[in-house]
Design a protein around this motif. Sequence first.
Motif, PDB file in Angstrom:
ATOM      1  N   ALA A 394     -11.243 -16.579  -5.376  1.00  0.00           N
ATOM      2  CA  ALA A 394     -11.820 -15.887  -6.525  1.00  0.00           C
ATOM      3  C   ALA A 394     -10.714 -15.535  -7.517  1.00  0.00           C
ATOM      4  CB  ALA A 394     -12.549 -14.617  -6.091  1.00  0.00           C
ATOM      5  N   VAL A 395     -11.115 -15.288  -8.745  1.00  0.00           N
ATOM      6  CA  VAL A 395     -10.177 -14.923  -9.807  1.00  0.00           C
ATOM      7  C   VAL A 395     -10.758 -13.741 -10.576  1.00  0.00           C
ATOM      8  CG1 VAL A 395     -11.214 -16.647 -11.346  1.00  0.00           C
ATOM      9  CG2 VAL A 395      -8.950 -15.739 -11.859  1.00  0.00           C
ATOM     10  N   ASP A 396      -9.878 -12.763 -10.898  1.00  0.00           N
ATOM     11  CA  ASP A 396     -10.279 -11.634 -11.726  1.00  0.00           C
ATOM     12  C   ASP A 396      -9.049 -11.133 -12.474  1.00  0.00           C
ATOM     13  OD1 ASP A 396      -8.794 -10.053  -9.940  1.00  0.00           O
ATOM     14  OD2 ASP A 396     -10.305  -8.474  -9.879  1.00  0.00           O
ATOM     15  N   MET A 397      -9.113  -9.907 -12.995  1.00  0.00           N
ATOM     16  CA  MET A 397      -7.999  -9.383 -13.782  1.00  0.00           C
ATOM     17  C   MET A 397      -7.390  -8.107 -13.211  1.00  0.00           C
ATOM     18  SD  MET A 397      -9.309 -10.004 -17.695  1.00  0.00           S
ATOM     19  CE  MET A 397      -7.671  -9.724 -18.359  1.00  0.00           C
ATOM     20  N   GLU A 398      -8.127  -7.358 -12.405  1.00  0.00           N
ATOM     21  CA  GLU A 398      -7.663  -6.022 -12.027  1.00  0.00           C
ATOM     22  C   GLU A 398      -7.286  -5.860 -10.558  1.00  0.00           C
ATOM     23  OE1 GLU A 398     -10.401  -6.213 -15.374  1.00  0.00           O
ATOM     24  OE2 GLU A 398     -10.888  -6.470 -13.250  1.00  0.00           O
ATOM     25  N   SER A 399      -7.838  -6.686  -9.675  1.00  0.00           N
ATOM     26  CA  SER A 399      -7.742  -6.412  -8.241  1.00  0.00           C
ATOM     27  C   SER A 399      -6.309  -6.372  -7.727  1.00  0.00           C
ATOM     28  CB  SER A 399      -8.531  -7.461  -7.454  1.00  0.00           C
ATOM     29  OG  SER A 399      -9.899  -7.336  -7.701  1.00  0.00           O
ATOM     30  N   ALA A 400      -5.495  -7.329  -8.136  1.00  0.00           N
ATOM     31  CA  ALA A 400      -4.120  -7.372  -7.632  1.00  0.00           C
ATOM     32  C   ALA A 400      -3.347  -6.125  -8.042  1.00  0.00           C
ATOM     33  CB  ALA A 400      -3.407  -8.627  -8.133  1.00  0.00           C
ATOM     34  N   CYS A 401      -3.595  -5.641  -9.250  1.00  0.00           N
ATOM     35  CA  CYS A 401      -2.905  -4.434  -9.709  1.00  0.00           C
ATOM     36  C   CYS A 401      -3.380  -3.205  -8.946  1.00  0.00           C
ATOM     37  CB  CYS A 401      -3.122  -4.246 -11.209  1.00  0.00           C
ATOM     38  SG  CYS A 401      -2.218  -2.839 -11.890  1.00  0.00           S
ATOM     39  N   VAL A 402      -4.696  -3.079  -8.727  1.00  0.00           N
ATOM     40  CA  VAL A 402      -5.236  -1.942  -7.971  1.00  0.00           C
ATOM     41  C   VAL A 402      -4.644  -1.911  -6.562  1.00  0.00           C
ATOM     42  CG1 VAL A 402      -7.331  -1.029  -6.900  1.00  0.00           C
ATOM     43  CG2 VAL A 402      -7.361  -1.723  -9.299  1.00  0.00           C
ATOM     44  N   ALA A 403      -4.584  -3.072  -5.918  1.00  0.00           N
ATOM     45  CA  ALA A 403      -4.042  -3.132  -4.557  1.00  0.00           C
ATOM     46  C   ALA A 403      -2.541  -2.876  -4.548  1.00  0.00           C
ATOM     47  CB  ALA A 403      -4.351  -4.496  -3.939  1.00  0.00           C
ATOM     48  N   THR A 404      -1.809  -3.477  -5.477  1.00  0.00           N
ATOM     49  CA  THR A 404      -0.358  -3.290  -5.510  1.00  0.00           C
ATOM     50  C   THR A 404       0.003  -1.843  -5.812  1.00  0.00           C
ATOM     51  OG1 THR A 404      -0.109  -5.574  -6.270  1.00  0.00           O
ATOM     52  CG2 THR A 404       1.787  -4.134  -6.533  1.00  0.00           C
ATOM     53  N   GLN A 405      -0.747  -1.211  -6.694  1.00  0.00           N
ATOM     54  CA  GLN A 405      -0.511   0.204  -6.968  1.00  0.00           C
ATOM     55  C   GLN A 405      -0.821   1.065  -5.744  1.00  0.00           C
ATOM     56  OE1 GLN A 405       1.528   0.961  -9.435  1.00  0.00           O
ATOM     57  NE2 GLN A 405       0.150   2.137 -10.749  1.00  0.00           N
ATOM     58  N   GLY A 406      -1.871   0.717  -4.999  1.00  0.00           N
ATOM     59  CA  GLY A 406      -2.142   1.441  -3.768  1.00  0.00           C
ATOM     60  C   GLY A 406      -0.994   1.319  -2.793  1.00  0.00           C
ATOM     61  N   PHE A 407      -0.462   0.105  -2.648  1.00  0.00           N
ATOM     62  CA  PHE A 407       0.693  -0.125  -1.779  1.00  0.00           C
ATOM     63  C   PHE A 407       1.902   0.668  -2.272  1.00  0.00           C
ATOM     64  CE2 PHE A 407       4.553  -2.581  -0.810  1.00  0.00           C
ATOM     65  CZ  PHE A 407       4.456  -2.676   0.563  1.00  0.00           C
ATOM     66  N   ARG A 408       2.169   0.593  -3.561  1.00  0.00           N
ATOM     67  CA  ARG A 408       3.343   1.258  -4.142  1.00  0.00           C
ATOM     68  C   ARG A 408       3.237   2.779  -4.070  1.00  0.00           C
ATOM     69  NH1 ARG A 408       3.832   2.621  -9.896  1.00  0.00           N
ATOM     70  NH2 ARG A 408       5.976   3.332 -10.266  1.00  0.00           N
ATOM     71  N   LEU A 409       2.053   3.320  -4.332  1.00  0.00           N
ATOM     72  CA  LEU A 409       1.856   4.762  -4.429  1.00  0.00           C
ATOM     73  C   LEU A 409       1.331   5.384  -3.139  1.00  0.00           C
ATOM     74  CD1 LEU A 409       0.256   4.662  -7.972  1.00  0.00           C
ATOM     75  CD2 LEU A 409       2.592   5.348  -7.418  1.00  0.00           C
ATOM     76  N   ARG A 410       1.267   4.585  -2.066  1.00  0.00           N
ATOM     77  CA  ARG A 410       0.858   5.063  -0.738  1.00  0.00           C
ATOM     78  C   ARG A 410      -0.560   5.612  -0.731  1.00  0.00           C
ATOM     79  NH1 ARG A 410       6.247   4.684  -2.544  1.00  0.00           N
ATOM     80  NH2 ARG A 410       7.735   5.105  -0.868  1.00  0.00           N
ATOM     81  N   VAL A 411      -1.463   4.894  -1.382  1.00  0.00           N
ATOM     82  CA  VAL A 411      -2.883   5.238  -1.373  1.00  0.00           C
ATOM     83  C   VAL A 411      -3.639   4.070  -0.754  1.00  0.00           C
ATOM     84  CG1 VAL A 411      -4.909   5.794  -2.758  1.00  0.00           C
ATOM     85  CG2 VAL A 411      -2.668   6.662  -3.447  1.00  0.00           C
ATOM     86  N   PRO A 412      -4.342   4.261   0.358  1.00  0.00           N
ATOM     87  CA  PRO A 412      -5.099   3.163   0.962  1.00  0.00           C
ATOM     88  C   PRO A 412      -6.059   2.531  -0.050  1.00  0.00           C
ATOM     89  CG  PRO A 412      -5.001   5.025   2.455  1.00  0.00           C
ATOM     90  CD  PRO A 412      -4.420   5.501   1.161  1.00  0.00           C
ATOM     91  N   TYR A 413      -6.196   1.206   0.016  1.00  0.00           N
ATOM     92  CA  TYR A 413      -6.900   0.471  -1.025  1.00  0.00           C
ATOM     93  C   TYR A 413      -7.725  -0.652  -0.418  1.00  0.00           C
ATOM     94  CZ  TYR A 413      -2.803  -2.353   0.014  1.00  0.00           C
ATOM     95  OH  TYR A 413      -1.823  -3.052   0.687  1.00  0.00           O
TER      96      TYR A 413
END
Length: 477
Positions: A394-413
């Motif tokens: 699949a392709v979208d625009m936001e998912s990778a950023c939401v997940a990477t920010q969760g990883f970076r900011l220690r928020v489960p995603y």
Amino acid sequence: MTPAEAVDRLEFLHNRAVTALVEGVRRFAEGGAPPTFEERALFRYPELRVTYLPGAPAPRLARAYGQLTWPGEYAVTITQPAYFRRYLLEQLQLLVDDYGAEISVRASESEIPYSYVLDAAGAAAFESVPAEELARYFPHPRLTQVGDAVVDGLRVERLDGARPLALFDAPRTDYSLKRIQHYTGAPWQDVQPWILFTNYQRYVDEFVRWAAEAVKNGPKGWALSCPGGVRIEAGDQDAELKAQASPWRKYQMPAYHLSTPDTDGVTLVNIGVGPSNAKTITDHLAVLRPHCWLMIGHCGGLRHTQRIGDYVLAHAYLRRDKILDDRVPLEIPIPAIAEIQIALQKAANMVVGGEKEELRRRLRTGTVVSYADRNWELNYNQERQLLSQSRAVAVDMESACVATQGFRLRVPYGVLLCVSDKPAHGEIKLPGTADRFYDSAIGAHLRIGLETVALLKQQRDTLHSRKLRAFDEPPFR
């Protein structure tokens, strides 16, 4: 101090500082009298310190947070301690019980910017005073004091040698609290610990419909907070219409908060289209330390076996949006959080129903590729080989950023997308077919997100994964 005594002291010092600062600004605006040296010394954040001097081997703990890796002192400045009271008590109690840590509180050297303590009404009262005049006599925001050095693993050298106690200090937190309200239009205090992100207003309409019904028929004390200060409570007439009429168009990323008396409700944020918005809002929401955030939006299906309305459960991300490349290098893997993946799949099964084979046909796990360019299709010939090699589904625009920010900011995603078109197979998004898809798919998709939250609430103690923690982490979650 006990944890309760420490938080009481934090509240006292913060209230004293805010009261003195507001009074000083008011007096200056009315008569031009600047604060004295002694008065300005009061305009400071309180500081929380934990001292760990082990007399025995450190305990071996399975949880992801609440661990003291090194002996010595840990410190952080605190803002809004009354709001964070439950969180602070929980974190401090773990350190006292498991490590015998000692707690102390004092006024810090970090000043509170005057603009952080004025609400919209209060700020309007001082509009006649030039900002440069206020900045001459009162502390104001300084970008040199706001950053994510601790989050990004940079070593912070304090003059007193203390280690960071938390990921975010008071100036960084206050900065984000103001930005949350600016972008979403709703009070930051109403943000709930379970957050859903979407990229379509139609999800908001469905959420408002569901939440208004929940407020009407749910337990006592439930309420729906909407952009523009609109609040829906039990007994409100035409609650759904009232929520829909809120001035959400004035805000870049309108948010809706279904709040409960135990502050364990659900927030929905329409982040709009694009990874830049996704990074902006997650940067700020992270200071509230939510239990998780989930992306429920639309995507383009890349496999010919997919059908419009099928689901994609992301378990890997091909980051082509370039938003976080400088913060989280591309060679850093973004892992799936097992607890969330399982909950999303269970929720999908509950909502979709039918035989197990039917769910297998309708839900596919795999790699999601995210672009910053909405018209990525115009570059398909150049991207085709990479999409094939990555096995993307699949392709979208936001998912990778939401997940990477969760990883970076220690928020489960987690990310669960719904296939709205298949651009690589001739099924592009056109007005007629898109409208039919939206009418039939959005309600079920939102219910999956809400059911996932309900499942995750039952396992919140194990939700915060150790795979999100680095080698030398601050003790606080």
